[in-house]
Design a protein around this motif. Structure first.
Motif, short mmCIF file in Angstrom:
data_model
loop_
_atom_site.label_atom_id
_atom_site.label_comp_id
_atom_site.label_asym_id
_atom_site.label_seq_id
_atom_site.Cartn_x
_atom_site.Cartn_y
_atom_site.Cartn_z
N VAL A 127 -131.53 0.68 62.17
CA VAL A 127 -132.32 -0.49 61.78
C VAL A 127 -133.32 -0.05 60.72
CG1 VAL A 127 -133.72 -2.41 62.63
CG2 VAL A 127 -131.99 -1.40 64.10
N ARG A 128 -134.53 0.30 61.13
CA ARG A 128 -135.53 0.82 60.21
C ARG A 128 -136.05 2.14 60.73
NH1 ARG A 128 -137.44 -4.61 60.18
NH2 ARG A 128 -137.28 -5.63 58.16
N ASP A 129 -136.36 3.05 59.81
CA ASP A 129 -136.98 4.33 60.17
C ASP A 129 -136.20 5.07 61.25
OD1 ASP A 129 -138.99 3.83 58.37
OD2 ASP A 129 -140.30 2.90 59.85
N GLY A 130 -134.88 4.91 61.26
CA GLY A 130 -134.08 5.65 62.22
C GLY A 130 -133.98 5.02 63.59
N GLU A 131 -134.64 3.88 63.82
CA GLU A 131 -134.45 3.20 65.10
C GLU A 131 -133.03 2.65 65.16
OE1 GLU A 131 -137.13 0.24 66.33
OE2 GLU A 131 -138.82 1.60 66.61
N LEU A 132 -132.53 2.48 66.38
CA LEU A 132 -131.18 1.95 66.57
C LEU A 132 -131.24 0.61 67.27
CD1 LEU A 132 -129.25 5.13 67.80
CD2 LEU A 132 -129.42 4.24 65.48
N LEU A 133 -130.22 -0.20 67.03
CA LEU A 133 -130.06 -1.42 67.81
C LEU A 133 -130.12 -1.06 69.29
CD1 LEU A 133 -127.10 -3.18 65.99
CD2 LEU A 133 -129.35 -4.18 66.36
N GLY A 251 -131.28 19.14 57.27
CA GLY A 251 -130.45 17.96 57.47
C GLY A 251 -130.82 17.19 58.72
N ILE A 252 -131.23 17.93 59.76
CA ILE A 252 -131.61 17.27 61.01
C ILE A 252 -132.85 16.41 60.83
CG2 ILE A 252 -132.65 17.75 63.27
CD1 ILE A 252 -130.57 19.83 63.74
N ILE A 253 -133.83 16.90 60.06
CA ILE A 253 -135.07 16.12 59.96
C ILE A 253 -134.91 14.91 59.06
CG2 ILE A 253 -136.50 18.13 60.44
CD1 ILE A 253 -137.28 18.15 57.49
N GLU A 254 -133.75 14.75 58.43
CA GLU A 254 -133.48 13.48 57.75
C GLU A 254 -133.35 12.35 58.78
OE1 GLU A 254 -133.19 12.70 54.49
OE2 GLU A 254 -133.85 14.73 53.99
N HIS A 255 -133.08 12.72 60.03
CA HIS A 255 -132.92 11.74 61.09
C HIS A 255 -134.29 11.27 61.55
CE1 HIS A 255 -130.48 9.96 64.36
NE2 HIS A 255 -131.58 10.09 65.06
N ARG A 256 -134.59 9.99 61.36
CA ARG A 256 -135.89 9.48 61.75
C ARG A 256 -135.97 9.33 63.27
NH1 ARG A 256 -139.62 9.02 57.58
NH2 ARG A 256 -140.56 7.28 58.66
N ARG A 257 -137.19 9.18 63.76
CA ARG A 257 -137.44 8.96 65.18
C ARG A 257 -136.95 10.11 66.04
NH1 ARG A 257 -141.26 4.97 65.26
NH2 ARG A 257 -140.58 3.16 64.10
N LEU A 258 -137.33 11.32 65.68
CA LEU A 258 -136.96 12.49 66.48
C LEU A 258 -137.75 12.49 67.78
CD1 LEU A 258 -137.01 15.24 63.72
CD2 LEU A 258 -134.98 14.34 64.86
N VAL A 277 -141.67 16.79 59.79
CA VAL A 277 -141.14 16.57 61.14
C VAL A 277 -142.08 15.69 61.95
CG1 VAL A 277 -140.58 17.70 63.33
CG2 VAL A 277 -139.79 18.70 61.19
N ALA A 278 -143.39 15.95 61.85
CA ALA A 278 -144.36 15.12 62.59
C ALA A 278 -144.28 13.67 62.15
CB ALA A 278 -145.77 15.66 62.36
N GLY A 279 -144.01 13.45 60.86
CA GLY A 279 -143.89 12.08 60.38
C GLY A 279 -142.65 11.37 60.86
N ARG A 280 -141.67 12.13 61.34
CA ARG A 280 -140.41 11.52 61.78
C ARG A 280 -140.29 11.47 63.30
NH1 ARG A 280 -139.80 13.38 56.83
NH2 ARG A 280 -138.24 12.49 55.44
N ILE A 281 -141.37 11.77 63.99
CA ILE A 281 -141.29 11.77 65.44
C ILE A 281 -141.24 10.33 65.97
CG2 ILE A 281 -143.78 11.70 65.90
CD1 ILE A 281 -143.26 13.80 68.10
N ARG A 282 -140.62 10.17 67.11
CA ARG A 282 -140.57 8.86 67.77
C ARG A 282 -141.99 8.45 68.15
NH1 ARG A 282 -136.51 9.27 72.31
NH2 ARG A 282 -135.08 9.36 70.54
N ARG A 283 -142.45 7.29 67.71
CA ARG A 283 -143.87 6.96 67.80
C ARG A 283 -144.25 6.24 69.08
NH1 ARG A 283 -144.01 4.44 61.93
NH2 ARG A 283 -143.16 6.20 60.80
N THR A 284 -143.91 6.81 70.20
CA THR A 284 -144.45 6.32 71.47
C THR A 284 -145.76 7.05 71.74
OG1 THR A 284 -143.31 8.01 72.77
CG2 THR A 284 -142.10 5.95 72.33
#
Length: 632
Positions: A127-133, A251-258, A277-284
């Motif tokens: 969806v956006r920023d690596g989130e999934l449906l 390549g792994i950190i291209e994946h958003r919401r780690l 990496v910190a910017g791509r972490i899952r934001r819970t």
């Protein structure tokens, strides 16, 4: 929508009754597209050719979209095997889902090659920023049980941790070229882990990693294990990441919401990537707290730069204070980035909040930047908070600095001058700040300027706000911003959810009561088929997420959502990627229709004719039609 609301309604009817209704409601019936003559295709040959020499993604999509494409061929064609534009990588899967010949579960469990099929599903659901449906994300969680160490594959219980790590290393190097299905791939990886030589040290044969013309990140964008690695056991992830070469980690950190248990090992092994990496972490809140606990300057700087939310930005700035238990000063590079960001962004944009909240920290350069750009957003209380922070870290002379004094006007200038003239100036400044941060004073300031609601509040603020809002309702914009604050109590947010149609979809996740209020009080928006972000803004209605997470049940959704025609269209829109939910909702509606309309063709005709303009819920629709037929 390609299917009329009436046709969707007749899905709930007996076929004989549906045929009668169609004959009587001819003006609203879908016009059938004339069949077009298409050349015959030898589908087994096409599938074999695709596996041997991959067809391009547009070719696969065109073949799967044909009405005569069988399920067996579609299972092969949906896996994006050929290199090409990522925009088209999931076109064949999208065509198969819309036709209804495949579901995401079919693709994950039966399509081959399995890894390509899994990655195609992941890319389709982005969806956006690596989130999934949400429904597909849940389905990927189910499939991840098959991964080594997760307990779902045969003989998985026999794996030691070393065996599981060896199985993962085999999986990473062999998954992109393995020809079997995803379950077969995972079972084979487990077997490889069990049959390894315990006397040999674990190693990742780098020569087996997917490459294109040497070391490059491009294959890892197509075959990255980041999504599935995030669903593995944390102890295994930590050890697997240690074996990965530099370009694979990049390549792994291209994946958003780690998730943190992927992000933290990556930071540990590649400290130079801590910021991205910190910017791509899952934001819970839990994930942000876990990564901030590392107490690394570039982690704080990356989180602040990439993740502009109230709680995260506030915590980062608080950690820069002199009296913080574990003080973390932001690196000069990160502070410079923040200054460039403030110059590039519209000061009225809520994303600038992360910069304005610098008044809570102890970096004088960022505080001065906040005072220069965001005085309207900060208000008197925020400006005084910035002046107090400057005094705390630089003393009285910080307020005499022309870069600060020339920014002050009106009441703030008077308070600063009085503090500078007094031998008890620091106390006077603190007292003035406390006065302006009183709950009543903050509420009054927010009434005058809703943007001042973008800030953290003490717990004592919320009871006063609720009383003031009940006495004299706040402007809608102010109430919406306050309701989106993570600390806002349900007693306040539920009222906003009921009154504000724009805030309701964002607040629905808070509880079942919020989701029900959003359904009861606001009509569904016109639904559209899901499209990925690279095709425009993805239309993922809020209720799909809440249905997946069971914040509301499908029966509640079917009974409360209105108008009835949009409900039917909404179910039809999410059916391709949420088929189980659509089937359950349709069964519930069929039971409702059967109870009210039964086998009375007249009642069904009335329901079909009033459906397009009916403003109420589906139960109200069928009840109204039954009553009208009875009195006719």
């Amino acid at each position: 929508m390609t299917t009329s609301g009436i046709e969707l309604l007749l899905h709930s009817a007996d076929p004989k009754i549906a045929a009668q209704v169609r004959r009587r409601v001819t003006d609203t019936r879908d016009a059938a597209a004339p069949p077009t003559a298409e050349p015959r295709v030898d589908w087994p040959v096409v599938a074999a050719k695709h596996l041997a020499d991959p067809l391009s993604a547009p070719e696969c999509a065109a073949l799967v979209a044909r009405r005569d494409c069988p399920r067996e061929a579609a299972l092969v064609l949906v896996a994006a095997l050929a290199p090409g534009r990522r925009t088209h990588a999931t076109d064949a899967l999208e065509a198969a889902l819309r036709r209804g010949i495949l579901t995401p579960r079919d693709v994950l469990w039966e399509a081959r090659p399995g890894w390509s099929a899994m990655r195609t599903v992941e890319q389709y659901a982005s969806v956006r920023d690596g989130e999934l449906l949400a429904p597909v994300d849940r389905l990927l969680d189910e499939s991840a049980a098959l991964l080594p160490g997760n307990g779902g594959s045969p003989r998985d219980a026999e794996l030691s941790e070393d065996d599981a790590v060896a199985a993962w290393l085999w999986l990473i190097t062999h998954a992109p070229t393995y020809s079997g299905t995803f379950p077969e791939l995972c079972a084979r990886a487990v077997e490889e882990g069990l049959t390894r030589d315990p006397g040999k040290p674990l190693a990742l044969p780098e020569r087996a990693l997917p490459r294109v013309q040497g070391l490059t990140q491009e294959p890892w964008r197509a075959h990255t294990p980041a999504g599935m690695l995030g669903r593995a056991q944390p102890g295994i992830v930590d050890r697997v990441v240690a074996f990965l070469p530099v370009y694979a980690i990049s390549g792994i950190i291209e994946h958003r919401r780690l998730p943190p248990h992927v992000a933290i090992p990556v930071i540990r092994h590649r400290p130079d990537l801590a910021g991205p990496v910190a910017g791509r972490i899952r934001r819970t809140p839990e994930a942000v707290a876990e990564i901030l606990a590392l107490n690394l300057p570039h982690v704080h700087g990356g989180l602040l730069y990439y993740a502009p939310d109230i709680a995260g930005a506030h915590r980062v700035h608080l950690a820069t204070r002199i009296n913080a238990p574990d003080r973390i000063r932001l690196a000069s590079f990160d502070r410079q980035r923040m200054r460039h960001l403030t110059e590039a962004e519209d000061p009225a944009d809520p994303a600038a909040l992360r910069c304005a909240l610098a008044v809570y920290g102890h970096h004088p350069d960022l505080i001065r930047e906040a005072l220069r750009l965001y005085q309207e957003r900060l208000g008197t209380a925020g400006i005084l908070r910035g002046l107090l922070s400057l005094w705390q870290c630089r003393g009285r002379t910080a307020l005499l600095d022309p870069r600060v004094s020339r920014l002050l006007t009106g009441e703030c200038a008077d308070i600063a001058q009085a503090a500078l003239r007094s031998p008890l100036g620091y106390r006077r400044l603190r007292a003035a700040l406390a006065e302006h941060e009183e709950p009543l004073a903050l509420t009054a300031a927010i009434r005058r300027n809703p943007h001042q609601a973008y800030r953290p509040f003490p717990a004592s603020f919320w009871p006063v706000l609720i009383d003031e809002h009940a006495r004299d309702p706040l402007p809608k914009a102010a109430a919406r911003i306050l309701a989106l604050n993570p600390d806002a109590p349900a007693a306040f947010t539920l009222g906003v959810c009921t009154a504000d149609p724009d805030a309701a979809p964002i607040l629905a996740h808070r509880s079942g009561a919020h989701a029900q209020a959003a359904l009861r009080h606001h009509p569904l928006p016109p639904p559209e088929p899901f499209r990925r972000p690279d095709r425009g803004d993805p239309d993922v209605p809020w209720y799909v997420r809440e249905l997946t997470h069971k914040t509301i049940t499908l029966s509640e959704f079917a009974d409360l959502a209105f108008p009835a025609q949009r409900l039917l269209q909404a179910i039809d829109a999410f059916a391709p990627y949420f088929p189980d939910g659509a089937a359950e909702a349709r069964d519930h509606l069929a039971a409702r229709a059967d109870t009210s309309l039964g086998a009375d063709p007249e009642a069904w005709v009335i329901a079909a004719r009033i459906l397009p303009d009916f403003p109420g819920t589906f139960p109200e629709l069928v009840t109204t039609a039954a009553a009208a037929a009875y009195h006719a």
